[in-house]
Motif scaffolding. Structure first.
Motif, short mmCIF file in Angstrom:
data_model
loop_
_atom_site.label_atom_id
_atom_site.label_comp_id
_atom_site.label_asym_id
_atom_site.label_seq_id
_atom_site.Cartn_x
_atom_site.Cartn_y
_atom_site.Cartn_z
N GLU A 131 0.80 -1.23 0.00
CA GLU A 131 0.00 0.00 0.00
C GLU A 131 0.83 1.28 0.00
OE1 GLU A 131 -2.64 -3.27 1.22
OE2 GLU A 131 -0.60 -2.66 1.79
N ILE A 191 -11.46 5.64 3.62
CA ILE A 191 -10.62 4.47 3.40
C ILE A 191 -10.67 4.15 1.91
CG2 ILE A 191 -10.13 2.10 4.08
CD1 ILE A 191 -12.85 3.53 6.01
N VAL A 207 -9.81 1.28 -1.17
CA VAL A 207 -9.57 -0.12 -1.47
C VAL A 207 -9.17 -0.23 -2.94
CG1 VAL A 207 -10.60 -2.43 -1.62
CG2 VAL A 207 -11.20 -0.91 0.27
N VAL A 266 -13.42 -3.13 5.80
CA VAL A 266 -12.67 -1.90 6.06
C VAL A 266 -13.59 -0.81 6.61
CG1 VAL A 266 -10.93 -2.43 4.30
CG2 VAL A 266 -12.89 -1.00 3.68
N LYS A 297 -13.63 -1.72 10.32
CA LYS A 297 -12.41 -1.86 11.11
C LYS A 297 -11.26 -0.93 10.77
CE LYS A 297 -13.09 -6.74 12.31
NZ LYS A 297 -12.44 -8.08 12.36
N ALA A 298 -11.25 -0.36 9.58
CA ALA A 298 -10.08 0.41 9.16
C ALA A 298 -10.10 1.83 9.71
CB ALA A 298 -10.01 0.46 7.63
N GLU A 337 -6.64 5.22 5.52
CA GLU A 337 -5.97 3.95 5.28
C GLU A 337 -6.24 3.47 3.85
OE1 GLU A 337 -3.93 2.17 6.99
OE2 GLU A 337 -4.00 3.14 8.96
N ARG A 338 -5.30 2.67 3.36
CA ARG A 338 -5.34 2.18 1.98
C ARG A 338 -5.12 0.67 1.99
NH1 ARG A 338 -0.93 3.07 -2.79
NH2 ARG A 338 -2.37 3.44 -4.53
N TYR A 339 -5.89 -0.07 1.16
CA TYR A 339 -5.80 -1.53 1.19
C TYR A 339 -5.79 -2.09 -0.23
CZ TYR A 339 -6.81 -1.26 6.15
OH TYR A 339 -6.74 -0.97 7.50
N LYS A 379 -2.03 -6.68 4.43
CA LYS A 379 -2.63 -5.66 5.29
C LYS A 379 -4.13 -5.89 5.44
CE LYS A 379 -3.06 -0.62 5.77
NZ LYS A 379 -2.73 0.70 5.16
N LEU A 380 -4.79 -6.22 4.34
CA LEU A 380 -6.23 -6.48 4.39
C LEU A 380 -6.51 -7.79 5.12
CD1 LEU A 380 -9.05 -5.58 3.48
CD2 LEU A 380 -8.65 -6.75 1.30
N LEU A 404 -6.82 -7.61 8.81
CA LEU A 404 -8.11 -7.15 9.33
C LEU A 404 -9.11 -8.29 9.45
CD1 LEU A 404 -8.95 -3.72 7.62
CD2 LEU A 404 -8.08 -4.12 9.92
#
Length: 245
Positions: A47, A86, A88, A147, A150-151, A155-157, A199-200, A203
């Motif tokens: 990311e 966020i 994605v 996300v 929870k993100a 943030e970037r996923y 990273k994803l 989560l």
């Protein structure tokens, strides 16, 4: 392509702020992540990586440029205006059509599924053996909900279920669907990219197996009439008529 992506995203962001929306998930693309010739060959793309806008312009890759500028702007807006944004970045999206996913009566193809599966009638004579990152449309939906819950802000996923070379992908398709005819040759090219969605996954994201995605994709597109004797709605393949036909 730039105006709808960038101005359209900004319009949504500003509308969210005006309406008092607390949280927004923006769907970007790996097109905003991977198009960067200056990245080391052995670098695992995560990311922190961004497509190089100068290279995008020089190569007239307007899709990647539009996605990159829109996503950058969305994250900057989040930090400056206090909107919880966020982003994605999905890979090439495969999976069942919208009709099958939503159990609707009318058969219609998901633009994402169709774009990922589709090619021009007849297909190219040759295709480069580049990396082929894949994600199931249902797993993208799961990722968006995850996300959202929870993100943290800004943030970037990356959302990529699995990746392989084009040749390996087609070999798998041939082993699963030998009755289709694959009508072109794969040529080696000097391009390899490693992509990670760790990273994803941290989560709690758990993508399905690639084989399940391919089976559901093919069956759904066959059911919708998107695969027939005409050259190729699925990746560079078409059905071979039997003797009676």
């Amino acid at each position: 392509m730039l105006d709808p992506a960038v101005k359209g995203t900004r319009n949504v962001l500003e509308a969210c702020s005006a309406a008092g929306v607390q949280k927004l998930v923006v769907v970007s693309s790996i097109g905003a992540v991977c198009f960067n010739p200056s990245l080391p060959r052995d670098r695992i793309i995560d990311e922190t990586c961004w497509s190089d806008k100068k290279s995008c312009k020089e190569n007239e890759n307007w899709y990647c440029l539009a996605k990159t500028e829109a996503e950058e702007m969305a994250l900057e807006y989040s930090e400056k205006n206090g909107l919880h944004v966020i982003t994605v970045c999905p890979a090439l999206v495969l999976g069942p059509t919208v009709a099958d996913c939503a159990t609707q009566h009318q058969q219609q193809s998901s633009p994402l599924c169709h774009e990922s599966f589709g090619c021009n009638p007849g297909g190219p004579d040759a295709i480069g053996n580049t990396f082929f990152p894949i994600v199931d449309v249902r797993d993208v939906a799961d990722a968006l909900l995850l996300v959202y819950d929870k993100a943290g802000p800004s943030e970037r996923y990356i959302c990529s279920q699995e990746q392989m070379d084009t040749k390996d992908f087609l070999d798998l398709m041939k082993s699963m669907y030998p009755n289709y005819s694959y009508t072109f040759k794969v040529v080696d090219v000097d391009t390899r990219v490693g992509l990670t969605s760790e990273k994803l996954k941290k989560l709690g994201w758990k993508p399905r197996k690639l084989e399940e995605t391919l089976v559901d994709s093919v069956e759904s597109h066959e059911k919708a009439g998107l695969v027939d004797d005409e050259p190729c709605r699925l990746p560079y393949l078409y059905r071979v008529p039997d003797a009676q036909e």
